[in-house]
Design a protein around this motif. Structure first.
Motif, PDB file in Angstrom:
ATOM      1  N   ALA A   1     -20.210  21.750 -29.175  1.00  0.00           N
ATOM      2  CA  ALA A   1     -21.672  21.656 -29.159  1.00  0.00           C
ATOM      3  C   ALA A   1     -22.296  22.993 -28.784  1.00  0.00           C
ATOM      4  O   ALA A   1     -23.251  23.450 -29.418  1.00  0.00           O
ATOM      5  N   VAL A   2     -21.736  23.640 -27.779  1.00  0.00           N
ATOM      6  CA  VAL A   2     -22.297  24.886 -27.265  1.00  0.00           C
ATOM      7  C   VAL A   2     -22.033  26.058 -28.213  1.00  0.00           C
ATOM      8  O   VAL A   2     -22.909  26.897 -28.420  1.00  0.00           O
ATOM      9  N   PHE A   3     -20.865  26.121 -28.802  1.00  0.00           N
ATOM     10  CA  PHE A   3     -20.505  27.290 -29.606  1.00  0.00           C
ATOM     11  C   PHE A   3     -20.676  27.099 -31.114  1.00  0.00           C
ATOM     12  O   PHE A   3     -20.902  28.072 -31.827  1.00  0.00           O
ATOM     13  N   LEU A   4     -20.555  25.873 -31.610  1.00  0.00           N
ATOM     14  CA  LEU A   4     -20.491  25.678 -33.056  1.00  0.00           C
ATOM     15  C   LEU A   4     -21.604  24.812 -33.634  1.00  0.00           C
ATOM     16  O   LEU A   4     -21.917  24.932 -34.807  1.00  0.00           O
ATOM     17  N   GLY A   5     -22.113  23.899 -32.879  1.00  0.00           N
ATOM     18  CA  GLY A   5     -23.150  23.006 -33.381  1.00  0.00           C
ATOM     19  C   GLY A   5     -22.628  21.610 -33.643  1.00  0.00           C
ATOM     20  O   GLY A   5     -21.424  21.343 -33.586  1.00  0.00           O
TER      21      GLY A   5
ATOM     22  N   LEU B   1     -18.601  17.360 -34.835  1.00  0.00           N
ATOM     23  CA  LEU B   1     -18.240  16.074 -35.435  1.00  0.00           C
ATOM     24  C   LEU B   1     -16.963  16.204 -36.264  1.00  0.00           C
ATOM     25  O   LEU B   1     -16.054  15.375 -36.157  1.00  0.00           O
ATOM     26  N   ALA B   2     -16.871  17.250 -37.064  1.00  0.00           N
ATOM     27  CA  ALA B   2     -15.677  17.463 -37.899  1.00  0.00           C
ATOM     28  C   ALA B   2     -14.443  17.720 -37.039  1.00  0.00           C
ATOM     29  O   ALA B   2     -13.347  17.204 -37.317  1.00  0.00           O
TER      30      ALA B   2
ATOM     31  N   VAL C   1     -11.036  15.445 -37.076  1.00  0.00           N
ATOM     32  CA  VAL C   1      -9.709  15.998 -37.394  1.00  0.00           C
ATOM     33  C   VAL C   1      -8.767  15.852 -36.202  1.00  0.00           C
ATOM     34  O   VAL C   1      -7.591  15.495 -36.375  1.00  0.00           O
ATOM     35  N   ALA C   2      -9.256  16.088 -34.982  1.00  0.00           N
ATOM     36  CA  ALA C   2      -8.402  15.933 -33.804  1.00  0.00           C
ATOM     37  C   ALA C   2      -7.955  14.478 -33.651  1.00  0.00           C
ATOM     38  O   ALA C   2      -6.779  14.212 -33.363  1.00  0.00           O
ATOM     39  N   SER C   3      -8.870  13.534 -33.876  1.00  0.00           N
ATOM     40  CA  SER C   3      -8.505  12.113 -33.796  1.00  0.00           C
ATOM     41  C   SER C   3      -7.489  11.753 -34.871  1.00  0.00           C
ATOM     42  O   SER C   3      -6.532  11.011 -34.609  1.00  0.00           O
ATOM     43  N   LEU C   4      -7.690  12.265 -36.064  1.00  0.00           N
ATOM     44  CA  LEU C   4      -6.755  12.006 -37.160  1.00  0.00           C
ATOM     45  C   LEU C   4      -5.367  12.553 -36.836  1.00  0.00           C
ATOM     46  O   LEU C   4      -4.364  11.844 -36.984  1.00  0.00           O
TER      47      LEU C   4
ATOM     48  N   ALA D   1     -19.304  13.610 -29.757  1.00  0.00           N
ATOM     49  CA  ALA D   1     -19.435  14.957 -30.326  1.00  0.00           C
ATOM     50  C   ALA D   1     -20.761  15.124 -31.047  1.00  0.00           C
ATOM     51  O   ALA D   1     -21.447  16.138 -30.895  1.00  0.00           O
ATOM     52  N   LEU D   2     -21.129  14.129 -31.833  1.00  0.00           N
ATOM     53  CA  LEU D   2     -22.381  14.231 -32.581  1.00  0.00           C
ATOM     54  C   LEU D   2     -23.584  14.223 -31.640  1.00  0.00           C
ATOM     55  O   LEU D   2     -24.479  15.071 -31.759  1.00  0.00           O
ATOM     56  N   LEU D   3     -23.612  13.305 -30.689  1.00  0.00           N
ATOM     57  CA  LEU D   3     -24.772  13.213 -29.804  1.00  0.00           C
ATOM     58  C   LEU D   3     -24.917  14.456 -28.927  1.00  0.00           C
ATOM     59  O   LEU D   3     -26.011  15.019 -28.819  1.00  0.00           O
ATOM     60  N   CYS D   4     -23.837  14.919 -28.321  1.00  0.00           N
ATOM     61  CA  CYS D   4     -23.973  16.103 -27.460  1.00  0.00           C
ATOM     62  C   CYS D   4     -24.261  17.345 -28.291  1.00  0.00           C
ATOM     63  O   CYS D   4     -25.000  18.235 -27.847  1.00  0.00           O
ATOM     64  N   GLY D   5     -23.731  17.414 -29.508  1.00  0.00           N
ATOM     65  CA  GLY D   5     -24.054  18.531 -30.389  1.00  0.00           C
ATOM     66  C   GLY D   5     -25.522  18.570 -30.765  1.00  0.00           C
ATOM     67  O   GLY D   5     -26.160  19.630 -30.756  1.00  0.00           O
TER      68      GLY D   5
END
Length: 171
Positions: A47-51, A56-57, A61-64, A84-88
């Motif tokens: 969220a802080v570095f990438l958006g 979300l992606a 991928v990590a979950s997969l 990830a989506l909400l904090c981003g």
């Protein structure tokens, strides 16, 4: 433009690897859920570095990968991706670290916990007692990861490294 995308994709890959490897060393069961606080730390770092969209992606991928390697469960998808989506989105709009940490906890703990119920019931064949059964374990996991991320990001803010790292990604 292309260089910026390559940089962000590379950092997302490193964060994804951190989440996957971190789940190998720091995972604990709570009420039928595998808690992985490193994933939630990574959500906030994304969220802080990438958006929000890279976050979300990366969570997906990590979950997969965790599931393919047998280190996670299908419950990793709603938990990590909602947070990830909400904090981003919150960090993107406010640039406020405490609000971002809170958004990760609420996104994963509450929204992800609620979204985990149909995943457990329909996809995993489990019979959870109530639709709120995953909220407490998800809150425990995300609170631990959010504390780790908060300490790390605050330390980077304090010495000025956070701004320089963010500006390097914006160029």
């Amino acid at each position: 433009m292309k260089n910026k995308s390559v940089q962000k994709l590379s950092i997302a890959g490193v964060f994804c690897a951190l989440a996957v490897v971190g789940s190998m060393f720091l995972t604990f069961p709570v009420f039928g859920s595998k808690c992985a606080p490193v994933q939630h730390m990574v959500n906030i770092l994304c969220a802080v570095f990438l958006g929000p969209w890279y976050g979300l992606a990366t969570a997906f991928v990590a979950s997969l990968l965790r599931n393919l390697l047998g280190w996670g469960s299908l419950l990793a998808f709603p938990g990590s991706m909602c947070g990830a989506l909400l904090c981003g989105l919150v960090y993107w709009r406010t640039k406020n670290l405490p609000a971002t940490l809170t958004a990760e906890v609420l996104g994963t703990g509450v929204l992800g916990g609620l979204a985990a119920y149909p995943v457990a019931k329909e996809l995993m064949g489990l019979t959870p007692e109530t639709y709120t059964v995953y909220i407490i374990p998800f809150l425990i996991s995300t609170a631990a990861g959010s504390i780790l991320a908060g300490i790390l990001v605050y330390a980077l803010q304090k010495n000025g490294a956070l701004k320089s790292m963010q500006s390097a990604l914006e160029r």
